[in-house]
Design a protein around this motif. Structure first.
Motif, PDB file in Angstrom:
ATOM      1  N   LYS A 166      26.012  -5.744 -34.471  1.00 33.83           N
ATOM      2  CA  LYS A 166      27.416  -6.121 -34.356  1.00 33.83           C
ATOM      3  C   LYS A 166      27.866  -6.946 -35.556  1.00 33.83           C
ATOM      4  CE  LYS A 166      30.438  -7.550 -30.590  1.00 33.83           C
ATOM      5  NZ  LYS A 166      30.510  -8.206 -29.290  1.00 33.83           N
ATOM      6  N   LEU A 167      26.950  -7.785 -36.070  1.00 34.98           N
ATOM      7  CA  LEU A 167      27.244  -8.626 -37.232  1.00 34.98           C
ATOM      8  C   LEU A 167      27.532  -7.768 -38.462  1.00 34.98           C
ATOM      9  CD1 LEU A 167      27.378 -11.583 -38.260  1.00 34.98           C
ATOM     10  CD2 LEU A 167      24.961 -11.401 -38.798  1.00 34.98           C
ATOM     11  N   GLY A 168      26.732  -6.731 -38.643  1.00 30.90           N
ATOM     12  CA  GLY A 168      26.977  -5.754 -39.706  1.00 30.90           C
ATOM     13  C   GLY A 168      26.732  -6.238 -41.124  1.00 30.90           C
ATOM     14  N   ALA A 169      25.982  -7.331 -41.312  1.00 38.80           N
ATOM     15  CA  ALA A 169      25.694  -7.842 -42.655  1.00 38.80           C
ATOM     16  C   ALA A 169      24.408  -7.209 -43.187  1.00 38.80           C
ATOM     17  CB  ALA A 169      25.550  -9.354 -42.616  1.00 38.80           C
ATOM     18  N   ALA A 170      24.372  -6.963 -44.503  1.00 40.96           N
ATOM     19  CA  ALA A 170      23.179  -6.367 -45.125  1.00 40.96           C
ATOM     20  C   ALA A 170      22.066  -7.404 -45.265  1.00 40.96           C
ATOM     21  CB  ALA A 170      23.532  -5.777 -46.479  1.00 40.96           C
ATOM     22  N   GLU A 171      22.444  -8.646 -45.599  1.00 40.24           N
ATOM     23  CA  GLU A 171      21.461  -9.727 -45.719  1.00 40.24           C
ATOM     24  C   GLU A 171      21.813 -10.821 -44.723  1.00 40.24           C
ATOM     25  OE1 GLU A 171      20.472 -11.254 -49.518  1.00 40.24           O
ATOM     26  OE2 GLU A 171      20.532  -9.286 -50.490  1.00 40.24           O
ATOM     27  N   VAL A 208      18.108 -14.289 -31.548  1.00 37.71           N
ATOM     28  CA  VAL A 208      19.156 -13.320 -31.882  1.00 37.71           C
ATOM     29  C   VAL A 208      18.625 -11.950 -31.497  1.00 37.71           C
ATOM     30  CG1 VAL A 208      20.524 -12.304 -33.727  1.00 37.71           C
ATOM     31  CG2 VAL A 208      19.994 -14.714 -33.799  1.00 37.71           C
ATOM     32  N   THR A 209      19.461 -11.138 -30.869  1.00 38.09           N
ATOM     33  CA  THR A 209      19.036  -9.798 -30.462  1.00 38.09           C
ATOM     34  C   THR A 209      19.337  -8.789 -31.565  1.00 38.09           C
ATOM     35  OG1 THR A 209      21.172  -9.336 -29.454  1.00 38.09           O
ATOM     36  CG2 THR A 209      19.487 -10.302 -28.024  1.00 38.09           C
ATOM     37  N   LEU A 210      18.700  -7.633 -31.469  1.00 43.27           N
ATOM     38  CA  LEU A 210      18.977  -6.541 -32.416  1.00 43.27           C
ATOM     39  C   LEU A 210      20.426  -6.079 -32.282  1.00 43.27           C
ATOM     40  CD1 LEU A 210      15.736  -4.384 -32.063  1.00 43.27           C
ATOM     41  CD2 LEU A 210      16.359  -5.822 -33.995  1.00 43.27           C
ATOM     42  N   ALA A 211      20.921  -6.084 -31.045  1.00 46.83           N
ATOM     43  CA  ALA A 211      22.309  -5.671 -30.799  1.00 46.83           C
ATOM     44  C   ALA A 211      23.287  -6.615 -31.499  1.00 46.83           C
ATOM     45  CB  ALA A 211      22.590  -5.646 -29.298  1.00 46.83           C
ATOM     46  N   ALA A 212      22.967  -7.917 -31.523  1.00 43.79           N
ATOM     47  CA  ALA A 212      23.829  -8.896 -32.187  1.00 43.79           C
ATOM     48  C   ALA A 212      23.822  -8.697 -33.704  1.00 43.79           C
ATOM     49  CB  ALA A 212      23.387 -10.309 -31.843  1.00 43.79           C
ATOM     50  N   LEU A 213      22.648  -8.334 -34.256  1.00 48.63           N
ATOM     51  CA  LEU A 213      22.542  -8.056 -35.691  1.00 48.63           C
ATOM     52  C   LEU A 213      23.358  -6.814 -36.059  1.00 48.63           C
ATOM     53  CD1 LEU A 213      18.780  -8.723 -36.553  1.00 48.63           C
ATOM     54  CD2 LEU A 213      20.744 -10.119 -37.172  1.00 48.63           C
ATOM     55  N   SER A 236      16.119  -6.370 -28.275  1.00 48.85           N
ATOM     56  CA  SER A 236      17.029  -6.114 -27.169  1.00 48.85           C
ATOM     57  C   SER A 236      18.223  -5.379 -27.764  1.00 48.85           C
ATOM     58  CB  SER A 236      17.463  -7.436 -26.531  1.00 48.85           C
ATOM     59  OG  SER A 236      18.397  -7.183 -25.524  1.00 48.85           O
ATOM     60  N   GLY A 237      18.406  -4.136 -27.392  1.00 51.75           N
ATOM     61  CA  GLY A 237      19.443  -3.307 -27.983  1.00 51.75           C
ATOM     62  C   GLY A 237      18.865  -2.463 -29.113  1.00 51.75           C
ATOM     63  N   GLU A 238      19.745  -1.810 -29.861  1.00 51.15           N
ATOM     64  CA  GLU A 238      19.307  -0.929 -30.952  1.00 51.15           C
ATOM     65  C   GLU A 238      19.886  -1.382 -32.280  1.00 51.15           C
ATOM     66  OE1 GLU A 238      19.956   3.210 -30.312  1.00 51.15           O
ATOM     67  OE2 GLU A 238      19.164   3.151 -28.266  1.00 51.15           O
ATOM     68  N   LEU A 239      19.150  -1.063 -33.359  1.00 48.24           N
ATOM     69  CA  LEU A 239      19.602  -1.390 -34.703  1.00 48.24           C
ATOM     70  C   LEU A 239      19.594  -0.113 -35.541  1.00 48.24           C
ATOM     71  CD1 LEU A 239      20.330  -3.821 -36.583  1.00 48.24           C
ATOM     72  CD2 LEU A 239      17.947  -3.869 -37.250  1.00 48.24           C
ATOM     73  N   LYS A 240      20.767   0.240 -36.085  1.00 44.64           N
ATOM     74  CA  LYS A 240      20.871   1.466 -36.880  1.00 44.64           C
ATOM     75  C   LYS A 240      21.087   1.178 -38.367  1.00 44.64           C
ATOM     76  CE  LYS A 240      22.785   4.164 -33.058  1.00 44.64           C
ATOM     77  NZ  LYS A 240      23.106   3.141 -32.068  1.00 44.64           N
TER      78      LYS A 240
END
Length: 143
Positions: A84-89, A77-82, A113-117
């Motif tokens: 986009k998912l937008g879940a806290a846990e 799983v990429t950081l970009a996918a996480l 891969s990608g960014e996580l904010k």
């Protein structure tokens, strides 16, 4: 039109080829099998890949490569996918429900891969060194 008058179009149904039924049929004498040899005789034939005693192609070529059967149980799983998912846990079940990983997957790893904010808490999921640093920088954690 009645059911008992329906017939196939002209040329749609060819009669089967009757071999070995005399010279006039065009397929008499050798019945389309050529002259002599193993292939002309009833019952005798070679196995698939047999080249008459010559070293077969599948043995002439070098053996190469290997595909691990355990690969189907690993997912990424990429950081970009996480993001986009937008879940806290996030755990394996949430990733499967979001269809980010296949249903067969047992081990998941997050790759950078990608960014996580957003801050994400991962449970039961691995991460590469770069991805771990990015998750922690965004205020998330790995468990």
């Amino acid at each position: 039109m009645e059911l008992n008058t329906i017939k196939s179009a002209d040329g749609a149904r060819k009669p089967r080829r009757r071999v070995g039924r005399g010279i006039g049929s065009g397929l008499g004498k050798t019945a389309g099998r050529g002259h002599k040899g193993q292939k002309s005789r009833a019952g005798g034939y070679h196995k698939v890949g047999f080249e008459g005693g010559q070293m077969p192609l599948q043995r002439r070529l070098p053996k190469r490569g290997f595909k691990s059967q355990s690969l189907k149980f690993n997912g990424e799983v990429t950081l970009a996918a996480l993001e986009k998912l937008g879940a806290a846990e996030v755990d394996l079940l949430t990733l499967k429900q979001a269809k980010l990983v296949d249903q067969l997957v047992r081990n998941v790893k997050v790759i950078k891969s990608g960014e996580l904010k957003i801050a994400v808490k991962l449970t039961g999921i691995g991460a590469t060194a770069g991805a771990k640093a990015a998750i922690e920088a965004a205020g998330g954690s790995l468990a």
